[in-house]
Design an enzyme around this catalytic site. Structure first.
Site, PDB file in Angstrom:
ATOM      1  N   SER A  13       0.870  -1.286   0.087  1.00  0.00           N
ATOM      2  CA  SER A  13      -0.019   0.089  -0.068  1.00  0.00           C
ATOM      3  C   SER A  13       0.793   1.184   0.174  1.00  0.00           C
ATOM      4  O   SER A  13       1.913   1.400  -0.815  1.00  0.00           O
ATOM      5  CB  SER A  13      -0.854  -0.082   1.254  1.00  0.00           C
ATOM      6  OG  SER A  13      -1.689   0.702   1.140  1.00  0.00           O
ATOM      7  N   ASP A  31      -9.807  -4.493  -5.774  1.00  0.00           N
ATOM      8  CA  ASP A  31      -9.266  -3.949  -4.577  1.00  0.00           C
ATOM      9  C   ASP A  31      -9.962  -2.544  -4.419  1.00  0.00           C
ATOM     10  O   ASP A  31      -9.937  -1.976  -5.382  1.00  0.00           O
ATOM     11  CB  ASP A  31      -7.653  -3.417  -5.032  1.00  0.00           C
ATOM     12  CG  ASP A  31      -6.824  -2.915  -3.879  1.00  0.00           C
ATOM     13  OD1 ASP A  31      -7.616  -2.171  -3.096  1.00  0.00           O
ATOM     14  OD2 ASP A  31      -5.700  -2.918  -3.814  1.00  0.00           O
ATOM     15  N   HIS A  59      -7.456  -5.127  -0.289  1.00  0.00           N
ATOM     16  CA  HIS A  59      -6.348  -4.511  -0.492  1.00  0.00           C
ATOM     17  C   HIS A  59      -5.200  -4.975   0.010  1.00  0.00           C
ATOM     18  O   HIS A  59      -4.168  -4.382   0.250  1.00  0.00           O
ATOM     19  CB  HIS A  59      -6.447  -2.991   0.246  1.00  0.00           C
ATOM     20  CG  HIS A  59      -5.492  -1.840  -0.070  1.00  0.00           C
ATOM     21  ND1 HIS A  59      -5.117  -1.515  -1.230  1.00  0.00           N
ATOM     22  CD2 HIS A  59      -4.751  -1.047   0.596  1.00  0.00           C
ATOM     23  CE1 HIS A  59      -3.986  -0.774  -1.231  1.00  0.00           C
ATOM     24  NE2 HIS A  59      -3.944  -0.535   0.059  1.00  0.00           N
TER      25      HIS A  59
END
Lengths: 409, 258
Positions: B86, B208, B236
């Site tokens: 991320s 996602d 995610h």
């Protein structure tokens, strides 16, 4: 025993005859079952009613996260889903659902992962509680907390600036003297009662003081302010240390005559350059204050005790004790407040640090300089950690040793 | 924390916004068979030293990137494979652009160089959405108080204190979480992607909610010579939802002798 009206009551059994399906569908909370990827597999009528969707619009077509606001979806992805995955359950998370007509419903969400016989996760069961009233209450709590945090910040800023006004911003350069000071503030919320200063007087002499007003906070700060200005004014009028403290005693006794007595311990000193021998002669007067230490150039340490000196501001004729000394090349004079010696040491028993320990430390330091002495003591104070719960002021003055004396300006 | 095979190539795992290094729990065993695995918490997260956090240094991702550079320098184990999840993928991009010699490879797991919509670029979010996230953080921090902070964060030597509090590994000081959320979701690192000179693997999920479809391809197209792998996974956090596939992708890429 038969009650008279028993015929009028519907038996429990009949009441409980409602099907499990009915219990599920019309429960007073929302029920939702999803696959591990969040796809909605089952949803009860209560939740459908809250959201304004038909069952076929959601089951098999939408994911749980699709029902959330966008911000809530990010929170779900970054916090909710990972925690659920790792812990197998998560409870009481505040989220907002988006109804079909776009309105938002604040809810509290609890989920558990249902596992199969082999421990493999199969699906996620979620209960959803309407939290509109609670959210309104929480918003109010949040607002109150933010307000109180803002106020606390304001108080701390105020305290810090008030504290600054009670201490010299920088010590003035004194020809032929190195000076260093440190002030440890015990609490960000309250102004401390310790104080010190160093200032020029007539004919090349210098006045200095360090003391401790009993108490803390605004009331103590007012006394500290009065003490500082009285000491400075009195020293101009008559720089004899005993006279200065006698003056202060009279002022405090008179000022607070009709109130709760306000008192302090303080050392006042007068430094006079010694033109013949170099260095300074030193006259000290003390009212109930811990003795100054003289760390000499030859490595010895003397406690400049002033026995019998009484607290300033209690008795109209307080006894003020005086002593004299010399500050020669390589000598360091150390003044401190009892926050230092009263600090609790780490380790067994939490003993007070004590006068003897400080004396031994000084003996280990001598010969030294003002800066090195204050550095060492700051390290010591930091080492006390939570054991240091009082304000502490430290003031050190040294005459540069022979051979390293800086040109006086 | 360092685990895995001693002397093997080093893989460094950097967690994203929200939780801490626990996020890697399910992939660490597979990676530890092949590599020396380095795990850490960003300052302000997990069991990091809260006193090391300061609002100015960590107002942007650069502060976090400097930390990564510092860790690599201190470890002194030669170039590492940096796996950033991320927001940490962009932290890795910044660190690798700054000090390429410290990095053998980059693995960007569900990266997004910019979360905001911008013309033809579809980051997926508007500024109002990010404000909503901040509100969401706030309403879930009601139980947080200054007195609880030391219990959760201040006892690195006594982790059992923190573990008694459920959800603790996703909690941190609300001020820090807010600041990290801003640094994460309001940053735009699209221009930094072209500066990466390290072999890079982009791993995206097919579904996602945070890095929408198309963003992975954008990252791959922007980093010269990079590769893109799309995992059939929802969410995610593929290291949690598809740990085997995630670990396999990392092993396949980091294990290659390039």
């Amino acid at each position: 025993m038969v009650c008279a009206d028993s015929d009028d009551q519907i038996p429990f059994a009949a009441l409980l005859e409602d099907s499990l399906e009915d219990l599920y569908d019309n429960a007073p909370c929302g029920y939702l079952s999803t696959l591990l990827d969040g796809q909605i597999a089952k949803i009860n009528a209560t939740l459908l009613g809250w959201l304004g969707y038909r069952r076929e619009e959601l089951v098999g077509r939408r994911r749980f996260a699709d029902l959330l606001t966008v911000g809530g979806r990010i929170y779900h992805e970054t916090h909710f889903a990972p925690l659920l995955r790792m812990q197998g359950e998560i409870s009481g998370i505040a989220l907002e659902l988006k109804a079909a007509d776009g309105t938002r419903l604040p809810v509290l969400v609890t989920s558990t992962v249902r596992t199969g016989g082999d421990g493999q996760p199969l699906l996620i069961r979620t209960t959803i509680f309407d939290a509109r009233d609670r959210r309104a209450y929480e918003t109010e709590l949040l607002r109150a907390r933010q307000e109180s945090e803002r106020e606390r910040g304001r108080l701390q800023r105020l305290t810090t600036s008030l504290q600054r006004t009670l201490l010299p911003p920088v010590l003035p350069p004194v020809p032929g003297l190195e000076v260093a000071a440190h002030y440890h503030i015990a609490s960000l919320d309250e102004v401390g009662g310790d104080f010190y200063d160093l200032f020029p007087l007539a004919a090349g002499t210098w006045g200095l003081f360090l003391g401790d007003v009993r108490g803390k906070g605004a009331a103590a700060a007012a006394v500290t302010s009065l003490v500082r200005y009285t000491l400075r004014a009195a020293a101009v009028y008559d720089p004899d240390p005993a006279a200065v403290l006698a003056n202060l005693n009279t002022v405090l006794c008179t000022e607070y005559r009709d109130y709760e007595p306000r008192f302090c311990t303080v050392i006042f000193g007068l430094l006079t350059p010694d033109a013949d021998a170099g260095g300074f002669t030193l006259a000290l007067a003390s009212g109930g204050h811990p003795p100054a230490l003289l760390l000499r150039a030859d490595g010895t340490v003397a406690s400049l005790s002033t026995p019998g000196g009484q607290l300033i501001g209690v008795l109209p004729d307080a006894r003020i004790s005086t002593t004299r000394g010399r500050l020669a090349a390589g000598d360091t004079l150390l003044l401190y407040t009892d926050g230092l010696t009263e600090a609790r040491t780490a380790g067994a028993g939490q003993r007070r640090y004590g006068d003897d320990a400080l004396f031994d430390l000084a003996a280990g330091l001598a010969p030294t300089t003002a800066a090195a002495t204050v550095d060492t003591l700051v390290g010591l104070l930091n080492g006390f950690g939570d054991g240091l719960d009082d304000d502490t002021a430290i003031l050190a003055l040294s005459v540069p040793a022979e051979g390293r004396r800086r040109p006086s300006t | 924390m360092i685990t895995g095979r001693e002397g093997a190539p080093v893989v460094m795992l950097a967690h994203g916004f929200g939780c801490d290094q626990n996020m890697w729990r399910l992939v660490v065993p597979a990676l530890a068979r092949e590599f020396t695995v380095v795990l850490f918490d960003h300052v302000g997260a997990g069991r990091s030293d809260l006193s090391a956090w300061n609002p100015r240094r960590y107002a942007t991702l650069d502060g976090y990137a400097e930390d990564v550079v510092e860790i690599c320098t201190e470890l002194a184990v030669g170039p590492v494979t940096f796996v950033g999840h991320s927001v940490s993928s962009m932290i890795g991009v910044l660190a690798a652009a700054r000090r390429p010699e410290l990095f053998a490879r980059l693995v960007l797991l569900t990266p997004s160089p910019c979360y905001l919509e911008d013309g033809d670029y579809h980051g997926g979010f508007s500024a109002a959405d990010i404000d909503e996230l901040l509100a969401s953080l706030e309403s879930n921090y009601l139980g947080w108080s200054a007195t609880m902070a030391p219990v959760i964060m201040g006892n690195p030597d006594r982790p059992e204190l923190g573990e008694e509090l459920t959800n603790s590994f996703c909690r941190t000081d609300p001020d820090i979480a807010r600041s990290f959320a801003r640094a994460t979701f309001l940053s735009d690192n699209r221009a930094d992607l072209g500066r990466v000179r390290v072999p890079t693997l982009v791993v995206e999920c097919s579904n996602d909610a945070i890095a929408p479809t198309g963003v992975g391809a954008f990252v791959q197209a922007s980093i010269p010579g990079s590769e893109l792998v799309t995992l059939t996974a929802t969410g995610h956090c593929p290291q949690l939802s598809a740990p085997e596939a995630t670990a396999a992708a990392i092993v396949a890429f980091a294990g290659t002798g390039r």
